[in-house]
Design a protein around this motif. Structure first.
Motif, short mmCIF file in Angstrom:
data_model
loop_
_atom_site.label_atom_id
_atom_site.label_comp_id
_atom_site.label_asym_id
_atom_site.label_seq_id
_atom_site.Cartn_x
_atom_site.Cartn_y
_atom_site.Cartn_z
N LEU A 54 -2.06 4.81 6.32
CA LEU A 54 -1.36 3.50 5.97
C LEU A 54 -1.53 2.69 7.25
N THR A 55 -1.27 3.36 8.21
CA THR A 55 -1.27 2.74 9.77
C THR A 55 -2.67 2.11 9.97
N ARG A 56 -3.70 2.88 9.67
CA ARG A 56 -5.00 2.36 9.73
C ARG A 56 -5.36 1.18 8.87
N ARG A 57 -4.91 1.66 7.54
CA ARG A 57 -5.52 0.22 6.47
C ARG A 57 -4.60 -0.79 6.77
N VAL A 58 -3.27 -0.82 7.22
CA VAL A 58 -2.61 -1.96 7.54
C VAL A 58 -3.27 -2.80 8.76
N LEU A 59 -3.53 -2.05 9.71
CA LEU A 59 -4.11 -2.71 10.96
C LEU A 59 -5.50 -3.21 10.38
N GLU A 60 -6.37 -2.50 9.59
CA GLU A 60 -7.50 -3.33 9.31
C GLU A 60 -7.33 -4.55 8.52
N ILE A 61 -6.32 -4.53 7.51
CA ILE A 61 -6.07 -5.73 6.86
C ILE A 61 -5.54 -6.91 7.81
N THR A 62 -4.78 -6.48 8.65
CA THR A 62 -4.04 -7.65 9.71
C THR A 62 -5.45 -7.97 10.52
N ILE A 63 -6.03 -7.28 11.07
CA ILE A 63 -7.16 -7.69 11.78
C ILE A 63 -8.04 -8.64 11.31
N ALA A 64 -8.24 -8.24 10.04
CA ALA A 64 -9.38 -8.97 9.34
C ALA A 64 -8.91 -10.25 8.73
N THR A 65 -7.40 -10.53 8.65
CA THR A 65 -7.19 -11.75 8.23
C THR A 65 -6.23 -12.86 9.08
N LEU A 123 0.83 -1.32 0.01
CA LEU A 123 -0.04 0.07 0.05
C LEU A 123 0.89 1.29 0.19
N LYS A 124 2.12 1.08 0.21
CA LYS A 124 2.83 2.55 0.54
C LYS A 124 2.97 3.48 -0.57
N ASP A 125 2.72 2.79 -1.83
CA ASP A 125 2.84 3.87 -3.17
C ASP A 125 1.38 4.27 -3.25
N PHE A 126 0.31 3.84 -2.64
CA PHE A 126 -1.00 4.26 -3.00
C PHE A 126 -1.64 4.99 -1.83
N VAL A 127 -0.90 4.90 -0.72
CA VAL A 127 -1.54 5.73 0.71
C VAL A 127 -0.75 6.58 0.99
N ALA A 128 -0.70 8.01 0.85
CA ALA A 128 0.12 8.83 1.04
C ALA A 128 0.34 9.41 2.57
#
Length: 190
Positions: free
Chosen positions: A154-165, A144-149
């Protein structure tokens, strides 16, 4: 288990800290919020693994090296606090503390430490993670680093993905800041 994440934001002069909001013991998810970040005297410590680690640090606050400028001084304090709480075990002649962590200085410098308190510096501006959800978090962060400035987003999206999977990283999405004054914000539910 857990996931903790860190990313220094040069523009805002804060470090974004993330974690999942619950702990697990086997397949059981804890009923209350699990605090994974501890801040004192210009340092933030993110802790993974089992045991009363935050409680051990809090019980030894009077012994914290108030003028510490190097991460080794903090780890020495942590070893003493953990030993007094009988956290850890000796394995092949090396004391291990059942978990890993991240150490952040108010300047934005970040270090990773493992369960034997070996330190590794994290490059400035690099998204980093620790805990059982680490692989998922690092992969999501890299993707996501090149798509989320925004470092916060970025922190929020990564946590969301990690918690979901990751079944070992359940809970809410608490995101916090640690600033140049050494102040840890209350969790911001993302």
């Amino acid at each position: 288990m857990t996931v903790i994440t860190v990313l220094h934001d040069v523009k805002e002069n804060v470090t974004w800290l993330g974690s999942n909001g619950r702990a697990t013991i086997g397949s059981y998810v804890g009923p209350s919020r699990d605090n994974k970040w501890f801040a004192v005297h210009g340092w933030a410590i993110g802790i993974t693994g089992s045991g009363p680690k935050v409680e051990a640090l809090e019980a030894h606050l009077n012994d914290f090296p108030k003028d510490a400028s190097r991460p080794h001084e903090i780890l020495k304090f942590m070893k003493t606090a953990y030993s007094d709480f009988d956290i850890g075990e000796v394995e092949e002649g090396l004391k291990r503390y059942s978990g890993n962590g991240l150490l952040i200085h108010k300047s934005g410098a970040v270090w990773d430490f493992d369960n034997s308190f070996c330190l590794t510096p994290v490059e400035p501006g690099v998204f980093w993670a620790r805990g059982s959800g680490m692989d998922i978090a690092l992969g999501a962060g890299k993707a996501l680093k090149d798509f989320v400035a925004s470092p916060k987003e970025l922190t929020r999206r990564v946590l969301e993905i990690t918690i979901a999977t990751d079944v070992d990283s359940p809970g809410e999405l608490p995101v916090q800041t640690f600033d140049a004054n050494g102040v840890l914000s209350d969790p911001i539910e993302a």
